[in-house]
Design a protein around this motif. Structure first.
Motif, PDB file in Angstrom:
ATOM      1  N   GLY A  31     -25.186 -19.570  69.189  1.00  0.00           N
ATOM      2  CA  GLY A  31     -24.741 -18.680  70.193  1.00  0.00           C
ATOM      3  C   GLY A  31     -25.490 -18.715  71.524  1.00  0.00           C
ATOM      4  O   GLY A  31     -26.622 -19.202  71.525  1.00  0.00           O
ATOM      5  N   ASP A  32     -24.566 -18.256  72.631  1.00  0.00           N
ATOM      6  CA  ASP A  32     -25.411 -18.235  73.906  1.00  0.00           C
ATOM      7  C   ASP A  32     -24.694 -16.961  74.575  1.00  0.00           C
ATOM      8  O   ASP A  32     -23.508 -16.532  74.284  1.00  0.00           O
ATOM      9  CB  ASP A  32     -25.434 -19.240  74.470  1.00  0.00           C
ATOM     10  CG  ASP A  32     -24.109 -19.785  74.997  1.00  0.00           C
ATOM     11  OD1 ASP A  32     -23.581 -19.282  76.010  1.00  0.00           O
ATOM     12  OD2 ASP A  32     -23.440 -20.615  74.436  1.00  0.00           O
ATOM     13  N   ALA A  33     -25.436 -16.429  75.300  1.00  0.00           N
ATOM     14  CA  ALA A  33     -24.864 -15.155  76.022  1.00  0.00           C
ATOM     15  C   ALA A  33     -25.292 -15.011  77.462  1.00  0.00           C
ATOM     16  O   ALA A  33     -26.663 -15.457  77.656  1.00  0.00           O
ATOM     17  CB  ALA A  33     -25.147 -14.018  75.281  1.00  0.00           C
ATOM     18  N   ARG A  34     -24.530 -14.529  78.390  1.00  0.00           N
ATOM     19  CA  ARG A  34     -25.091 -14.253  79.469  1.00  0.00           C
ATOM     20  C   ARG A  34     -24.526 -12.837  80.223  1.00  0.00           C
ATOM     21  O   ARG A  34     -23.289 -12.570  79.991  1.00  0.00           O
ATOM     22  CB  ARG A  34     -24.485 -15.423  80.821  1.00  0.00           C
ATOM     23  CG  ARG A  34     -24.848 -16.662  80.319  1.00  0.00           C
ATOM     24  CD  ARG A  34     -24.240 -17.902  81.180  1.00  0.00           C
ATOM     25  NE  ARG A  34     -24.804 -19.317  80.886  1.00  0.00           N
ATOM     26  CZ  ARG A  34     -24.100 -20.056  79.959  1.00  0.00           C
ATOM     27  NH1 ARG A  34     -23.001 -19.512  79.443  1.00  0.00           N
ATOM     28  NH2 ARG A  34     -24.373 -21.286  79.819  1.00  0.00           N
ATOM     29  N   ILE A  35     -25.499 -12.164  80.790  1.00  0.00           N
ATOM     30  CA  ILE A  35     -25.143 -10.871  81.533  1.00  0.00           C
ATOM     31  C   ILE A  35     -25.392 -10.739  82.637  1.00  0.00           C
ATOM     32  O   ILE A  35     -26.749 -11.299  82.868  1.00  0.00           O
ATOM     33  CB  ILE A  35     -25.623  -9.530  80.432  1.00  0.00           C
ATOM     34  CG1 ILE A  35     -25.212  -9.896  79.111  1.00  0.00           C
ATOM     35  CG2 ILE A  35     -25.214  -8.359  81.151  1.00  0.00           C
ATOM     36  CD1 ILE A  35     -25.721  -8.891  77.925  1.00  0.00           C
ATOM     37  N   TYR A  53     -20.128 -10.681  81.714  1.00  0.00           N
ATOM     38  CA  TYR A  53     -20.663 -11.164  80.583  1.00  0.00           C
ATOM     39  C   TYR A  53     -19.970 -12.476  80.014  1.00  0.00           C
ATOM     40  O   TYR A  53     -18.916 -12.570  80.329  1.00  0.00           O
ATOM     41  CB  TYR A  53     -21.042 -10.116  79.445  1.00  0.00           C
ATOM     42  CG  TYR A  53     -19.826  -9.758  78.731  1.00  0.00           C
ATOM     43  CD1 TYR A  53     -19.024 -10.514  77.702  1.00  0.00           C
ATOM     44  CD2 TYR A  53     -19.121  -8.634  78.819  1.00  0.00           C
ATOM     45  CE1 TYR A  53     -18.221 -10.685  76.751  1.00  0.00           C
ATOM     46  CE2 TYR A  53     -17.900  -8.394  78.042  1.00  0.00           C
ATOM     47  CZ  TYR A  53     -17.460  -9.388  77.046  1.00  0.00           C
ATOM     48  OH  TYR A  53     -16.399  -9.113  76.291  1.00  0.00           O
ATOM     49  N   ASN A  54     -20.719 -13.060  79.209  1.00  0.00           N
ATOM     50  CA  ASN A  54     -20.142 -14.470  78.687  1.00  0.00           C
ATOM     51  C   ASN A  54     -20.715 -14.659  77.347  1.00  0.00           C
ATOM     52  O   ASN A  54     -21.961 -14.667  77.129  1.00  0.00           O
ATOM     53  CB  ASN A  54     -20.251 -15.732  79.664  1.00  0.00           C
ATOM     54  CG  ASN A  54     -19.404 -16.744  79.253  1.00  0.00           C
ATOM     55  OD1 ASN A  54     -19.668 -17.187  78.063  1.00  0.00           O
ATOM     56  ND2 ASN A  54     -18.596 -17.432  79.882  1.00  0.00           N
ATOM     57  N   LEU A  55     -19.804 -14.642  76.186  1.00  0.00           N
ATOM     58  CA  LEU A  55     -20.520 -14.748  74.714  1.00  0.00           C
ATOM     59  C   LEU A  55     -19.820 -15.974  74.030  1.00  0.00           C
ATOM     60  O   LEU A  55     -18.687 -16.053  74.223  1.00  0.00           O
ATOM     61  CB  LEU A  55     -20.355 -13.380  74.010  1.00  0.00           C
ATOM     62  CG  LEU A  55     -20.713 -13.372  72.675  1.00  0.00           C
ATOM     63  CD1 LEU A  55     -22.334 -13.427  72.469  1.00  0.00           C
ATOM     64  CD2 LEU A  55     -20.303 -11.945  72.019  1.00  0.00           C
ATOM     65  N   ASN A  56     -20.544 -16.686  73.542  1.00  0.00           N
ATOM     66  CA  ASN A  56     -20.202 -17.979  72.692  1.00  0.00           C
ATOM     67  C   ASN A  56     -20.860 -17.781  71.456  1.00  0.00           C
ATOM     68  O   ASN A  56     -22.041 -17.672  71.595  1.00  0.00           O
ATOM     69  CB  ASN A  56     -20.394 -19.177  73.437  1.00  0.00           C
ATOM     70  CG  ASN A  56     -19.417 -19.190  74.736  1.00  0.00           C
ATOM     71  OD1 ASN A  56     -18.394 -19.606  74.925  1.00  0.00           O
ATOM     72  ND2 ASN A  56     -20.377 -19.315  75.841  1.00  0.00           N
ATOM     73  N   SER A  74     -15.148 -17.370  71.687  1.00  0.00           N
ATOM     74  CA  SER A  74     -15.735 -17.169  72.969  1.00  0.00           C
ATOM     75  C   SER A  74     -15.184 -15.884  73.617  1.00  0.00           C
ATOM     76  O   SER A  74     -13.965 -15.650  73.362  1.00  0.00           O
ATOM     77  CB  SER A  74     -15.866 -18.152  73.891  1.00  0.00           C
ATOM     78  OG  SER A  74     -14.391 -18.732  74.006  1.00  0.00           O
ATOM     79  N   GLY A 220     -29.196 -21.768  74.622  1.00  0.00           N
ATOM     80  CA  GLY A 220     -28.487 -21.174  73.425  1.00  0.00           C
ATOM     81  C   GLY A 220     -29.535 -21.305  72.190  1.00  0.00           C
ATOM     82  O   GLY A 220     -30.583 -21.977  72.258  1.00  0.00           O
TER      83      GLY A 220
END
Length: 227
Positions: A31-35, A53-56, A74, A220
């Motif tokens: 997983g990886d996340a961006r806020i 935000y972006n979550l995978n 995602s 990630g």
């Protein structure tokens, strides 16, 4: 750039089945996340702010020492508050401006350079639902477009990993190419100012896009489940 990605996949395809580590049969979560948050305070006028935000998330399994496959989910969202002067009034644009959710399947081929480092890449297929709300201006009138789309895509991606310990990898995306995409789009338009208006349109589109985004850097984590 295309040559770099081509030789990367050539290297992966010719990787021997014996490699560093014992990966066959191992399952993993990734997983990886961006806020992001942003606020601007102009000298004159009200402050504007935005958020996103972006979550995978993914789950996969090594089929061999150098080949893995799995599923991913995602989601992404963006919004905020802004104030735009139109004619003799100021319009407040507030709330969620975009949202998406999707699922897909991936196939990855690995080249392990040593016990701790390697590269990987392969094809993927995705299906996404996307929502977008935009405000546009035409002289003294303003309009709001609400767009909904269902998108199917096929592409290639490449990345690298670094082994932190027996359970954790640090991963990095290096290149990305969405080779083919097809979408159904529905747009609803309403007038915010000026004469009353409500209209809608819909479209089906598809196309090939062989371009490559390189580098496409994102970090990630990957966690290997216990056997």
């Amino acid at each position: 750039m295309k040559t770099i990605l081509f030789f990367s996949f050539l290297l992966l395809a010719t990787c021997p089945e014996w490699a560093y580590g014992q990966f066959k049969g191992k399952k993993f979560l990734s997983g990886d996340a961006r806020i992001g948050f942003n606020t601007t305070n102009p000298d004159q006028g009200k402050s504007n702010n935005s958020y996103n935000y972006n979550l995978n998330l993914g789950i996969g399994k090594f089929k061999t020492e150098t080949r893995a496959s799995g599923w991913n989910l995602s989601t992404a969202l963006n919004g905020g508050t802004s104030y735009v002067p139109v004619s003799n009034e100021t319009i407040k644009i507030d709330g969620i401006r975009g949202f998406s959710v999707g699922a897909g399947h991936f196939w990855e081929f690995y080249k392990h350079f040593n016990a701790n480092f390697g590269i990987f890449g392969g094809p993927f297929v995705n299906a996404d639902y996307q929502y977008k709300k935009e405000t546009r201006f035409n002289g003294t009138e303003s309009f709001e477009d609400k767009t909904q789309a269902v998108v199917a895509s096929l592409g290639l991606s490449a990345g690298a990993y670094y082994k932190l310990n027996e359970r954790w990898w640090l991963t990095a995306s290096l290149a990305f190419s969405q080779t083919f995409g097809a979408s159904y789009t529905f747009v609803n338009t309403t007038a915010i100012t000026g004469d009353p208006l409500e209209a809608s349109s819909q479209a089906i589109s598809y196309g090939f896009s062989p371009g490559i985004t390189f580098p496409s850097v994102g970090l990630g984590l990957r966690y290997f489940l216990r056997d």
